[in-house]
Design a protein around this motif. Structure first.
Motif, PDB file in Angstrom:
ATOM      1  N   CYS A  69      80.668  32.592 -26.053  1.00  0.00           N
ATOM      2  CA  CYS A  69      79.535  33.362 -25.542  1.00  0.00           C
ATOM      3  C   CYS A  69      79.780  33.743 -24.085  1.00  0.00           C
ATOM      4  O   CYS A  69      80.213  32.926 -23.287  1.00  0.00           O
ATOM      5  N   ARG A  82      70.646  33.494 -27.874  1.00  0.00           N
ATOM      6  CA  ARG A  82      70.670  34.290 -29.099  1.00  0.00           C
ATOM      7  C   ARG A  82      71.887  35.214 -29.176  1.00  0.00           C
ATOM      8  O   ARG A  82      71.973  36.041 -30.078  1.00  0.00           O
ATOM      9  N   THR A  84      75.264  36.785 -30.162  1.00  0.00           N
ATOM     10  CA  THR A  84      76.194  36.687 -31.285  1.00  0.00           C
ATOM     11  C   THR A  84      77.513  37.302 -30.856  1.00  0.00           C
ATOM     12  O   THR A  84      77.556  38.215 -30.031  1.00  0.00           O
ATOM     13  N   TRP A  96      80.845  36.494 -37.497  1.00  0.00           N
ATOM     14  CA  TRP A  96      79.933  36.571 -36.363  1.00  0.00           C
ATOM     15  C   TRP A  96      79.133  35.287 -36.319  1.00  0.00           C
ATOM     16  O   TRP A  96      78.605  34.840 -37.335  1.00  0.00           O
ATOM     17  N   VAL A  97      79.073  34.673 -35.143  1.00  0.00           N
ATOM     18  CA  VAL A  97      78.319  33.442 -34.967  1.00  0.00           C
ATOM     19  C   VAL A  97      77.322  33.609 -33.829  1.00  0.00           C
ATOM     20  O   VAL A  97      77.481  34.470 -32.961  1.00  0.00           O
ATOM     21  N   ARG A  98      76.290  32.791 -33.848  1.00  0.00           N
ATOM     22  CA  ARG A  98      75.282  32.773 -32.783  1.00  0.00           C
ATOM     23  C   ARG A  98      75.579  31.574 -31.892  1.00  0.00           C
ATOM     24  O   ARG A  98      75.846  30.482 -32.375  1.00  0.00           O
TER      25      ARG A  98
END
Length: 109
Positions: A69, A82, A84, A96-98
């Motif tokens: 991130c 939040r 992604t 895709w990950v959060r």
């Protein structure tokens, strides 16, 4: 030549920008793989030098599985991030990950 709706760029300019971003991500992935293979553990400051602004980790595999991130997107308080992003090291390859980490892991207090 058509114009892109985004930022007054032509389609060719937007395409080149996307290609450049993909190259940066690919290079970053290779650097992370090299570090992971060496077995060295990075401090939060060292991870920041690779432009990872979140110091959290994601569930393995691989181990370590650092969160990629780049910035906190939440409403503050106890609201988790939040953001992604594409995760190239997780189970099943590209997905895709959060982020989901608290603001403190992003250096936001």
């Amino acid at each position: 030549m058509t114009d892109s709706k985004r930022n007054d760029r032509t389609d060719a300019q937007a395409r080149r920008l996307a290609e450049a971003a993909a190259l940066l991500i690919e290079a970053q992935d290779k650097a992370v793989a090299m570090i992971r293979e060496s077995g060295v553990e990075l401090s939060s400051a060292e991870r920041n030098s690779f432009e990872f602004r979140c110091s959290g980790e994601l569930p393995p595999p691989p181990t370590p599985h650092w969160c990629r991130c780049r910035r906190y997107r939440g409403s503050g308080g106890d609201d988790p991030c939040r953001t992604t992003f594409p995760d190239h090291g997780g189970v099943g390859g590209d997905q895709w990950v959060r982020c989901g980490h608290p603001k403190e892991t992003h250096g936001v207090y």
